[in-house]
Scaffold this active site. Structure first.
Site, PDB file in Angstrom:
ATOM      1  N   ASP A 153      -4.880 -12.372   4.539  1.00  0.00           N
ATOM      2  CA  ASP A 153      -6.164 -11.703   4.328  1.00  0.00           C
ATOM      3  C   ASP A 153      -6.716 -11.331   5.708  1.00  0.00           C
ATOM      4  O   ASP A 153      -7.026 -12.213   6.514  1.00  0.00           O
ATOM      5  CB  ASP A 153      -7.121 -12.660   3.600  1.00  0.00           C
ATOM      6  CG  ASP A 153      -8.474 -12.020   3.349  1.00  0.00           C
ATOM      7  OD1 ASP A 153      -8.683 -10.869   3.778  1.00  0.00           O
ATOM      8  OD2 ASP A 153      -9.316 -12.694   2.719  1.00  0.00           O
TER       9      ASP A 153
ATOM     10  N   TRP B 108      -6.153  12.054   4.173  1.00  0.00           N
ATOM     11  CA  TRP B 108      -5.811  12.317   2.764  1.00  0.00           C
ATOM     12  C   TRP B 108      -4.372  11.882   2.416  1.00  0.00           C
ATOM     13  O   TRP B 108      -3.526  12.705   2.057  1.00  0.00           O
ATOM     14  CB  TRP B 108      -6.000  13.803   2.443  1.00  0.00           C
ATOM     15  CG  TRP B 108      -7.412  14.288   2.492  1.00  0.00           C
ATOM     16  CD1 TRP B 108      -8.493  13.666   3.040  1.00  0.00           C
ATOM     17  CD2 TRP B 108      -7.906  15.534   1.958  1.00  0.00           C
ATOM     18  NE1 TRP B 108      -9.617  14.447   2.886  1.00  0.00           N
ATOM     19  CE2 TRP B 108      -9.286  15.589   2.231  1.00  0.00           C
ATOM     20  CE3 TRP B 108      -7.300  16.607   1.290  1.00  0.00           C
ATOM     21  CZ2 TRP B 108     -10.069  16.675   1.852  1.00  0.00           C
ATOM     22  CZ3 TRP B 108      -8.072  17.683   0.923  1.00  0.00           C
ATOM     23  CH2 TRP B 108      -9.455  17.714   1.196  1.00  0.00           C
TER      24      TRP B 108
ATOM     25  N   TYR C 199     -16.834   3.093   5.488  1.00  0.00           N
ATOM     26  CA  TYR C 199     -15.387   3.104   5.739  1.00  0.00           C
ATOM     27  C   TYR C 199     -15.104   3.725   7.114  1.00  0.00           C
ATOM     28  O   TYR C 199     -14.395   3.136   7.940  1.00  0.00           O
ATOM     29  CB  TYR C 199     -14.700   3.884   4.612  1.00  0.00           C
ATOM     30  CG  TYR C 199     -13.238   4.159   4.840  1.00  0.00           C
ATOM     31  CD1 TYR C 199     -12.292   3.137   4.781  1.00  0.00           C
ATOM     32  CD2 TYR C 199     -12.787   5.452   5.108  1.00  0.00           C
ATOM     33  CE1 TYR C 199     -10.944   3.404   4.993  1.00  0.00           C
ATOM     34  CE2 TYR C 199     -11.445   5.728   5.310  1.00  0.00           C
ATOM     35  CZ  TYR C 199     -10.531   4.701   5.251  1.00  0.00           C
ATOM     36  OH  TYR C 199      -9.200   4.963   5.462  1.00  0.00           O
TER      37      TYR C 199
ATOM     38  N   GLY D  74       0.825  -1.206   0.000  1.00  0.00           N
ATOM     39  CA  GLY D  74       0.000   0.000   0.000  1.00  0.00           C
ATOM     40  C   GLY D  74       0.861   1.260   0.000  1.00  0.00           C
ATOM     41  O   GLY D  74       2.082   1.189   0.138  1.00  0.00           O
TER      42      GLY D  74
ATOM     43  N   TYR E  38      -3.230   2.285  12.110  1.00  0.00           N
ATOM     44  CA  TYR E  38      -3.565   3.569  11.460  1.00  0.00           C
ATOM     45  C   TYR E  38      -5.070   3.682  11.282  1.00  0.00           C
ATOM     46  O   TYR E  38      -5.741   2.709  10.920  1.00  0.00           O
ATOM     47  CB  TYR E  38      -2.855   3.686  10.102  1.00  0.00           C
ATOM     48  CG  TYR E  38      -1.358   3.712  10.261  1.00  0.00           C
ATOM     49  CD1 TYR E  38      -0.690   4.910  10.444  1.00  0.00           C
ATOM     50  CD2 TYR E  38      -0.625   2.526  10.318  1.00  0.00           C
ATOM     51  CE1 TYR E  38       0.689   4.944  10.658  1.00  0.00           C
ATOM     52  CE2 TYR E  38       0.751   2.540  10.535  1.00  0.00           C
ATOM     53  CZ  TYR E  38       1.392   3.758  10.698  1.00  0.00           C
ATOM     54  OH  TYR E  38       2.745   3.787  10.918  1.00  0.00           O
TER      55      TYR E  38
ATOM     56  N   THR F  38      -8.396   6.890  10.447  1.00  0.00           N
ATOM     57  CA  THR F  38      -8.736   7.894   9.446  1.00  0.00           C
ATOM     58  C   THR F  38      -9.482   9.102  10.007  1.00  0.00           C
ATOM     59  O   THR F  38     -10.242   8.980  10.984  1.00  0.00           O
ATOM     60  CB  THR F  38      -9.614   7.235   8.360  1.00  0.00           C
ATOM     61  OG1 THR F  38     -10.053   8.237   7.442  1.00  0.00           O
ATOM     62  CG2 THR F  38     -10.849   6.561   8.959  1.00  0.00           C
TER      63      THR F  38
ATOM     64  N   ALA G 153      -5.644  -1.896   5.084  1.00  0.00           N
ATOM     65  CA  ALA G 153      -7.063  -1.590   5.331  1.00  0.00           C
ATOM     66  C   ALA G 153      -7.808  -1.681   4.012  1.00  0.00           C
ATOM     67  O   ALA G 153      -7.197  -1.655   2.941  1.00  0.00           O
ATOM     68  CB  ALA G 153      -7.208  -0.176   5.903  1.00  0.00           C
ATOM     69  N   TYR G 154      -9.122  -1.795   4.125  1.00  0.00           N
ATOM     70  CA  TYR G 154      -9.988  -1.660   2.950  1.00  0.00           C
ATOM     71  C   TYR G 154     -10.209  -0.155   2.802  1.00  0.00           C
ATOM     72  O   TYR G 154     -10.894   0.464   3.613  1.00  0.00           O
ATOM     73  CB  TYR G 154     -11.301  -2.396   3.208  1.00  0.00           C
ATOM     74  CG  TYR G 154     -12.233  -2.466   2.021  1.00  0.00           C
ATOM     75  CD1 TYR G 154     -12.613  -3.685   1.481  1.00  0.00           C
ATOM     76  CD2 TYR G 154     -12.760  -1.311   1.441  1.00  0.00           C
ATOM     77  CE1 TYR G 154     -13.488  -3.763   0.402  1.00  0.00           C
ATOM     78  CE2 TYR G 154     -13.626  -1.381   0.356  1.00  0.00           C
ATOM     79  CZ  TYR G 154     -13.984  -2.608  -0.152  1.00  0.00           C
ATOM     80  OH  TYR G 154     -14.844  -2.678  -1.223  1.00  0.00           O
ATOM     81  N   THR G 155      -9.589   0.459   1.785  1.00  0.00           N
ATOM     82  CA  THR G 155      -9.557   1.929   1.698  1.00  0.00           C
ATOM     83  C   THR G 155     -10.409   2.509   0.562  1.00  0.00           C
ATOM     84  O   THR G 155     -10.414   3.729   0.380  1.00  0.00           O
ATOM     85  CB  THR G 155      -8.106   2.433   1.517  1.00  0.00           C
ATOM     86  OG1 THR G 155      -7.554   1.801   0.358  1.00  0.00           O
ATOM     87  CG2 THR G 155      -7.241   2.139   2.720  1.00  0.00           C
TER      88      THR G 155
END
Ligand code: NDP
Length: 291
Positions: A35, A149, A124, A10, A98, A100, A59-61
């Protein structure tokens, strides 16, 4: 010191692997080798590797796609971080996680700090908030960095999209009613490595002493419009771009599956004071754009 890095491919994972190279042995993995939605696979991996410190930038971003598969997103962003923290507690190690700025609803007009109440407005954000809470509740040594961001030059991230538009179109429209704190993935990785370095050979005690949630992002705030204008002003190949005009637009002109907070810039003073690190402004990082 042995590190396990999940999500090495990533934007942030790629930079973390490089920024932490001098800190110890790093075992770096990514999907589909691991996974996060497969909890027993994740537990097996951690029990086999036995890291001292687990770095989790995975992460699923995909914020819009997340609206279509909330259960999977919850497994990856919500429940899995709690599993990581539980396993690290059993090992007596530490988790660096991490999160968001999208945990906030965007109704505030000044920088969000760690005391502000999260109220996510999309799948999310809701799942990332659940991840934060399960990490905290697991009782392990952990530090969660909430960021905003994130960009890098490598992958199909935002900067690459902007450059593609600017290569193909004479006029591009960018929303000026969403504000955040643009954060260079390399800066984020270096700031993380700096914290780990400060702990030296007692890094686990150090992280235990300062365990908790910190905002960590490029200093200041920008609208997406200001951000894009600044990127294009500093893009090394700007002479070859097609684009002549960048015009402000409104979010409602670009309907999307997920709601996004109108304002989610972060106050990083807790991080700066605790770790004695002065974070650069988001503009200072854009000045360094290269390949
Ligand atoms: P990326 O999307 O660039 O990278 C995410 C990584 O996670 C990828 O390597 C991806 O693999 C991997 N991944 C996705 N699903 C799984 C899974 N089921 N199991 C294991 N690995 C998986 O994210 P960023 O580097 O941009 O983000 C880093 C952190 O910062 C994340 O926690 C994110 O939530 C947070 N953040 C990001 C922001 C942004 O603007 N990007 C803003 C605020 C916070 P693959 O590519 O194969 O899918």
């Amino acid at each position: 010191m042995k590190y396990l890095l999940i999500g090495q491919g990533g934007q942030l994972g790629w930079e973390l692997r490089r920024a932490c190279i001098t800190l110890g042995e790093i075992i770096a993995v990514d999907y589909p080798e691991v996974d996060l939605a497969d909890f027993s696979g994740v537990r097996d991996l951690i029990r086999t590797v036995k890291p001292d410190i687990l770095l989790n930038p995975a992460a699923y971003t995909a914020v819009d796609n997340a609206e279509e598969e909330p259960e999977l997103v919850r497994r990856v962003n919500g429940i899995a971080p709690g599993v990581l923290a539980e396993e690290m507690k059993k090992l007596g190690g530490a988790l660096i996680h991490y999160s968001t700025d999208y945990v906030f609803d965007g109704k505030k007009n000044t920088l969000y700090n760690e005391q502000d109440t999260p109220l996510p407005i999309n799948v999310y954000g809701r799942t990332k908030l659940e991840g934060e809470q399960l990490v905290m509740d697991a009782g392990a040594t952990y530090v969660t960095f909430r960021t905003s961001w994130v960009y890098g030059m490598r992958r199909g991230g935002f900067i690459n999209k902007v450059i593609q538009w600017a290569q193909q179109q004479k006029i591009i429209h960018i929303v000026d009613d969403q504000y955040g704190s643009p954060t260079w993935a390399r800066m984020l990785a270096q700031a993380t490595a700096h914290v780990l370095m400060q702990g030296g050979s007692n890094v686990l005690d150090y992280l235990q002493q300062y365990r908790g949630l910190y905002h960590l992002a490029g200093n200041g705030e920008a609208s997406r419009y200001e951000w894009v204008k600044t990127i294009l002003e500093h893009y090394p190949g700007k002479e070859d771009l097609e684009v002549m005009q960048i015009l402000p637009a409104k979010s409602q002109d670009f309907p999307s599956k997920a709601n996004r907070p109108a304002y989610s810039a972060l106050d990083c003073s807790k991080f700066e004071t605790t770790f004695g690190i002065q974070l650069p402004t988001w503009q200072a990082c854009i000045n360094l754009l290269d390949n």
